[in-house]
Design a protein around this motif. Structure first.
Motif, PDB file in Angstrom:
ATOM      1  N   MET A 130       0.840  -1.204   0.000  1.00 27.51           N
ATOM      2  CA  MET A 130       0.000   0.000   0.000  1.00 27.51           C
ATOM      3  C   MET A 130       0.875   1.254   0.000  1.00 27.51           C
ATOM      4  O   MET A 130       1.747   1.398   0.845  1.00 27.51           O
ATOM      5  N   PRO A 131       0.684   2.180  -0.957  1.00 28.69           N
ATOM      6  CA  PRO A 131       1.472   3.419  -0.969  1.00 28.69           C
ATOM      7  C   PRO A 131       1.217   4.240   0.294  1.00 28.69           C
ATOM      8  O   PRO A 131       0.112   4.226   0.851  1.00 28.69           O
ATOM      9  N   HIS A 132       2.260   4.939   0.749  1.00 32.23           N
ATOM     10  CA  HIS A 132       2.103   5.811   1.911  1.00 32.23           C
ATOM     11  C   HIS A 132       1.228   7.011   1.556  1.00 32.23           C
ATOM     12  O   HIS A 132       0.423   7.474   2.363  1.00 32.23           O
ATOM     13  N   LYS A 168      -1.905   6.365   3.613  1.00 27.63           N
ATOM     14  CA  LYS A 168      -1.904   5.001   4.159  1.00 27.63           C
ATOM     15  C   LYS A 168      -3.233   4.306   3.896  1.00 27.63           C
ATOM     16  O   LYS A 168      -3.813   3.655   4.768  1.00 27.63           O
ATOM     17  N   GLY A 169      -3.736   4.478   2.678  1.00 25.44           N
ATOM     18  CA  GLY A 169      -4.951   3.797   2.259  1.00 25.44           C
ATOM     19  C   GLY A 169      -6.247   4.467   2.663  1.00 25.44           C
ATOM     20  O   GLY A 169      -7.321   4.038   2.242  1.00 25.44           O
ATOM     21  N   LYS A 170      -6.184   5.544   3.449  1.00 23.71           N
ATOM     22  CA  LYS A 170      -7.390   6.225   3.900  1.00 23.71           C
ATOM     23  C   LYS A 170      -7.623   7.480   3.067  1.00 23.71           C
ATOM     24  O   LYS A 170      -6.729   8.314   2.927  1.00 23.71           O
ATOM     25  N   PHE A 198      -0.030  10.177  -8.773  1.00 27.51           N
ATOM     26  CA  PHE A 198       1.265   9.571  -8.467  1.00 27.51           C
ATOM     27  C   PHE A 198       1.217   9.003  -7.060  1.00 27.51           C
ATOM     28  O   PHE A 198       0.291   9.279  -6.290  1.00 27.51           O
ATOM     29  N   THR A 199       2.204   8.174  -6.722  1.00 25.09           N
ATOM     30  CA  THR A 199       2.269   7.559  -5.405  1.00 25.09           C
ATOM     31  C   THR A 199       3.627   7.817  -4.764  1.00 25.09           C
ATOM     32  O   THR A 199       4.623   8.055  -5.459  1.00 25.09           O
ATOM     33  N   ALA A 200       3.640   7.777  -3.442  1.00 26.94           N
ATOM     34  CA  ALA A 200       4.882   7.851  -2.668  1.00 26.94           C
ATOM     35  C   ALA A 200       4.886   6.686  -1.691  1.00 26.94           C
ATOM     36  O   ALA A 200       3.952   6.543  -0.899  1.00 26.94           O
ATOM     37  N   GLU A 201       5.919   5.872  -1.766  1.00 31.12           N
ATOM     38  CA  GLU A 201       6.040   4.761  -0.825  1.00 31.12           C
ATOM     39  C   GLU A 201       6.588   5.281   0.506  1.00 31.12           C
ATOM     40  O   GLU A 201       7.145   6.372   0.582  1.00 31.12           O
ATOM     41  N   GLU A 202       6.421   4.465   1.536  1.00 32.73           N
ATOM     42  CA  GLU A 202       6.911   4.882   2.854  1.00 32.73           C
ATOM     43  C   GLU A 202       8.423   5.086   2.811  1.00 32.73           C
ATOM     44  O   GLU A 202       9.168   4.249   2.301  1.00 32.73           O
ATOM     45  N   GLY A 203       8.878   6.237   3.332  1.00 34.38           N
ATOM     46  CA  GLY A 203      10.299   6.549   3.378  1.00 34.38           C
ATOM     47  C   GLY A 203      10.855   7.144   2.101  1.00 34.38           C
ATOM     48  O   GLY A 203      12.054   7.400   2.015  1.00 34.38           O
ATOM     49  N   GLU A 204      10.006   7.418   1.103  1.00 37.68           N
ATOM     50  CA  GLU A 204      10.479   8.008  -0.151  1.00 37.68           C
ATOM     51  C   GLU A 204      10.520   9.526  -0.069  1.00 37.68           C
ATOM     52  O   GLU A 204       9.708  10.147   0.622  1.00 37.68           O
ATOM     53  N   PHE A 205      11.459  10.086  -0.798  1.00 42.79           N
ATOM     54  CA  PHE A 205      11.579  11.540  -0.940  1.00 42.79           C
ATOM     55  C   PHE A 205      11.108  11.880  -2.353  1.00 42.79           C
ATOM     56  O   PHE A 205      11.788  11.597  -3.325  1.00 42.79           O
ATOM     57  N   ILE A 206       9.910  12.480  -2.449  1.00 47.04           N
ATOM     58  CA  ILE A 206       9.317  12.824  -3.747  1.00 47.04           C
ATOM     59  C   ILE A 206       9.439  14.331  -3.959  1.00 47.04           C
ATOM     60  O   ILE A 206       9.088  15.123  -3.074  1.00 47.04           O
TER      61      ILE A 206
END
Length: 364
Positions: A1-3, A64-66, A25-33
């Motif tokens: 699940m993307p952050h 977080k999916g919400k 677009f998506t950002a995963e946990e701990g990513e710097f976008i």
């Protein structure tokens, strides 16, 4: 699940102007976008919609999916750092950093502990008793970041936080923010118009233009494989050289032709197709003599000596504005180039980028 996930996000104002046009677009946990683009492209508006400071006209925002479109800003568990720092002038550094916890009615002992941790992380422990007016720009920025840290948010949002700093301090703060992000393992979304910040800081970059996403990917892939003329020109300094021409096929060989200039290509393209050839300045080399029919002759108009590299500019009559640039990674002080003399630019056909002249999109 993307952050963090944006799905077809839109922002339309009362005058029917579209600031953001269905971006995803998506950002995963701990990513710097990093959201990067020129002024007015919609990057700050997008950030403010994520924070809840602007209401989205269409699309969805998920943390977080919400889905959080209808969640109040204070309940989204995000922290935003602004361009102007937004510090309270009457409060000390310690009080500014601890203010979010004060609002939550956190105990004074815990506030003191969290402020001390953030200050140590940012190397500003010695400034806790000072007021903002006693600080430099870089110190104020650290205080603003510290105030975000103590909230322990799920996502950090940065809106051009370094634009008010001088060049040397911006370089220092870029490294500090990346170090901080790795140390915290935090998800960060960062807005800038500075391509250097985008390329050096982002795990992934979102290139925006006129409210739409031109390209989303790693800095290296976006630079090496731009999907449009806009991305190709926007990323890179000096920008990518552009040559307008037509595809011609002779004896089974595909050529790019512009006036009297002819460049053999390693692709099969439709005869008569109008294309734009892109060449990065670092993929040109310069000399006084020609060793290939595909070399470009031009008059040297400018030489920029940058210490570790040099930029050469020629007037060739080939590009959109007639000018081409080449970058050399090492100073060529042993070779004398005089303004006004004729020189040759060499290129390797494998380094050429091809774009459709009508759509502006990458062809190969």
């Amino acid at each position: 699940m993307p952050h963090l996930e944006l799905r077809s996000l839109e922002k339309r104002y009362a005058n029917n102007s579209d600031a953001v046009k269905g971006i995803s677009f998506t950002a995963e946990e701990g990513e710097f976008i990093v959201l990067v683009g020129p002024s007015g492209c919609g990057k700050s508006t997008t950030l403010r919609m994520i924070a809840g400071l602007e209401e989205a006209t269409g699309g969805d925002i998920f943390i977080k999916g919400k889905r959080v479109n209808d969640v109040a800003p204070k309940d989204r568990d995000v922290a935003m750092v602004f361009q102007n720092y937004a510090l309270y002038p009457h409060l000390s550094v310690a009080e500014n950093i601890g203010f979010p916890l004060e609002i939550r009615k956190t105990s004074k002992e815990i506030i003191k502990q969290e402020v001390a941790k953030a200050a140590e992380l940012l190397s500003i422990s010695h400034l806790l008793g000072r007021k903002p007016k006693e600080l430099s720009g870089g110190e104020r920025q650290r205080v603003a970041v510290g105030r975000a840290i103590v909230r322990k948010p799920q996502i950090f949002l940065f809106d051009e936080p370094l634009s008010n700093l001088d060049a040397a301090l911006r370089t220092e703060m870029r490294a500090e923010l990346k170090r901080l992000q790795r140390q915290l393992g935090a998800t960060m979304v960062y807005v800038t118009h500075d391509q250097t910040e985008a390329m050096t800081m982002g795990d992934k970059i979102v290139v925006l233009n006129n409210g739409s996403i031109e390209q989303f990917g790693t800095p290296q892939d976006t630079y090496a494989h731009p999907r449009s003329l806009f991305v190709a020109r926007f990323l890179g300094s000096p920008p990518m050289n552009m040559l307008n021409g037509t595809i011609t096929t002779r004896d089974g060989i595909c050529y790019f032709v512009s006036g009297e200039y002819k460049l053999p290509l390693n692709h099969n393209l439709p005869n008569g197709k109008k294309v734009i050839v892109g060449i990065r300045p670092e993929h040109f080399s310069i000399s006084h003599s020609s060793n290939s029919p595909s070399d470009i002759l031009g008059t040297l108009t400018l030489v920029e000596r940058l210490g570790s590299s040099m930029n050469f500019y020629i007037d060739s009559g080939l590009s959109t504005d007639g000018k081409l640039s080449a970058s050399s990674p090492q100073p060529q002080d042993s070779i004398s180039y005089q303004i006004g003399e004729d020189v040759f630019f060499h290129l390797n056909v494998s380094d050429v980028h091809l774009f459709d002249a009508d759509s502006g999109l990458r062809m190969i």
